[in-house]
Motif scaffolding. Structure first.
Motif, short mmCIF file in Angstrom:
data_model
loop_
_atom_site.label_atom_id
_atom_site.label_comp_id
_atom_site.label_asym_id
_atom_site.label_seq_id
_atom_site.Cartn_x
_atom_site.Cartn_y
_atom_site.Cartn_z
N MET A 52 0.84 -1.20 0.00
CA MET A 52 0.00 0.00 0.00
C MET A 52 0.87 1.25 0.00
SD MET A 52 -3.16 1.08 0.00
CE MET A 52 -4.16 -0.30 0.58
N THR B 227 1.43 5.00 0.81
CA THR B 227 0.86 6.03 1.69
C THR B 227 1.16 7.42 1.15
OG1 THR B 227 2.85 5.99 3.07
CG2 THR B 227 1.01 4.56 3.72
N ASN C 135 -8.00 7.60 -2.75
CA ASN C 135 -8.52 6.54 -1.87
C ASN C 135 -9.39 5.53 -2.62
OD1 ASN C 135 -7.24 7.26 0.49
ND2 ASN C 135 -8.94 8.49 1.28
N THR D 141 -3.38 4.92 -0.32
CA THR D 141 -4.21 5.44 0.77
C THR D 141 -3.65 6.77 1.27
OG1 THR D 141 -5.16 4.97 2.95
CG2 THR D 141 -2.92 4.21 2.58
N VAL E 58 -2.91 9.20 4.10
CA VAL E 58 -2.72 9.04 5.55
C VAL E 58 -2.73 10.37 6.30
CG1 VAL E 58 -1.47 6.87 5.36
CG2 VAL E 58 -0.20 9.04 5.26
N LEU F 208 4.53 11.15 9.98
CA LEU F 208 3.88 10.06 9.24
C LEU F 208 4.81 9.28 8.32
CD1 LEU F 208 0.61 12.00 8.24
CD2 LEU F 208 0.84 10.27 10.04
N PRO G 233 5.29 9.42 5.02
CA PRO G 233 4.53 8.87 3.89
C PRO G 233 5.46 8.49 2.73
CG PRO G 233 4.40 11.25 3.87
CD PRO G 233 5.10 10.88 5.15
N ASP G 234 5.00 7.60 1.90
CA ASP G 234 5.78 7.22 0.73
C ASP G 234 5.86 8.37 -0.27
OD1 ASP G 234 6.19 4.50 1.55
OD2 ASP G 234 4.11 4.10 0.99
N SER H 210 10.65 9.81 1.84
CA SER H 210 9.46 10.24 1.12
C SER H 210 9.84 10.83 -0.23
CB SER H 210 8.70 11.30 1.93
OG SER H 210 8.25 10.79 3.16
N SER I 79 6.62 6.60 -6.04
CA SER I 79 6.89 5.64 -4.96
C SER I 79 7.98 4.64 -5.35
CB SER I 79 5.61 4.88 -4.58
OG SER I 79 5.24 3.94 -5.58
#
Length: 206
Positions: free
Chosen positions: A1, A3, A22, A28, A30, A46, A48-49, A76, A119
């Motif tokens: 997944m 993020t 989403n 997703t 976040v 967080l 996030p990616d 990130s 990503s």
């Protein structure tokens, strides 16, 4: 997944991005931030990616926030999503370490593909942005305009003649022509219209 952290000072834009992302099975959202400072704090918390970053926000802008975030951690990836595509905006974001630069008229497919590509560590650029970067590399601005040259060009942009510019700035018409010739040379253009257009594209004029 994958993020994702959304950064934009307009809630309606974040709502639209969140809804699109989403709905994808492998992406997703976040977190969301409404300013550059908030983005730095949330990215730190967080990890996030991918961060979708607006460029122009009150206070700290997206390029500065990108530099701070990536200066702390390269975990990130930042993809700028903005309405602006001037040369100066693009270069600041790329120099800050952004992995991509998309315009807000991007389609859902372009956006989601960009998130996935970022990503994976790939670079994603809108076609128009890629073209500008190539031109900038081929024809870099080796000299910046002086304050007086910017003043003169700004009045040209307002439609003033050389004589009118001279009266406005209290300088001779010959001096105005000299400033314009130097400006043409720095911008690699041959006329007034091209000078104004190029200066605006490169962020030298508002």
């Amino acid at each position: 997944m994958i993020t994702v952290l959304l950064v934009d000072d307009h809630p309606v834009v974040r709502d639209g991005l969140r809804g699109m992302l989403n709905s994808e099975p492998d992406i997703t959202v976040v977190g969301e931030a409404g300013s550059g400072l908030e983005a730095v704090a949330m990215a730190r918390a967080l990890r996030p990616d991918v961060i979708l970053m607006d460029l122009r926000m009150p206070g700290m802008d997206g390029a500065d926030a990108t530099g701070l975030i990536l200066g702390e951690s390269r975990a990130s990836r930042v993809v700028v999503v903005t309405t602006y595509e001037t040369d100066s905006d693009i270069l600041r974001a790329v120099e800050a370490g952004a992995s991509g630069y998309l315009l807000k008229d991007a389609t859902r497919t372009e956006l989601t593909n960009a998130v996935r590509a970022a990503s994976r560590g790939e670079t994603v650029l809108a076609p128009s942005v890629a073209g500008r970067l190539v031109r900038q590399v081929r024809n870099p601005v080796t000299q910046t305009l002086s304050a007086r040259e910017v003043q003169v060009l700004g009045l040209v942009a307002k439609g003033q003649t050389n004589a009118e510019i001279g009266r406005t700035l209290h300088i001779s018409e010959a001096t105005v022509k000299t400033h314009l010739l130097r400006t043409f040379n720095k911008l690699d253009v041959s006329d007034r219209t091209a000078a104004v257009t190029t200066a605006m594209e490169r962020g030298l004029l508002p």
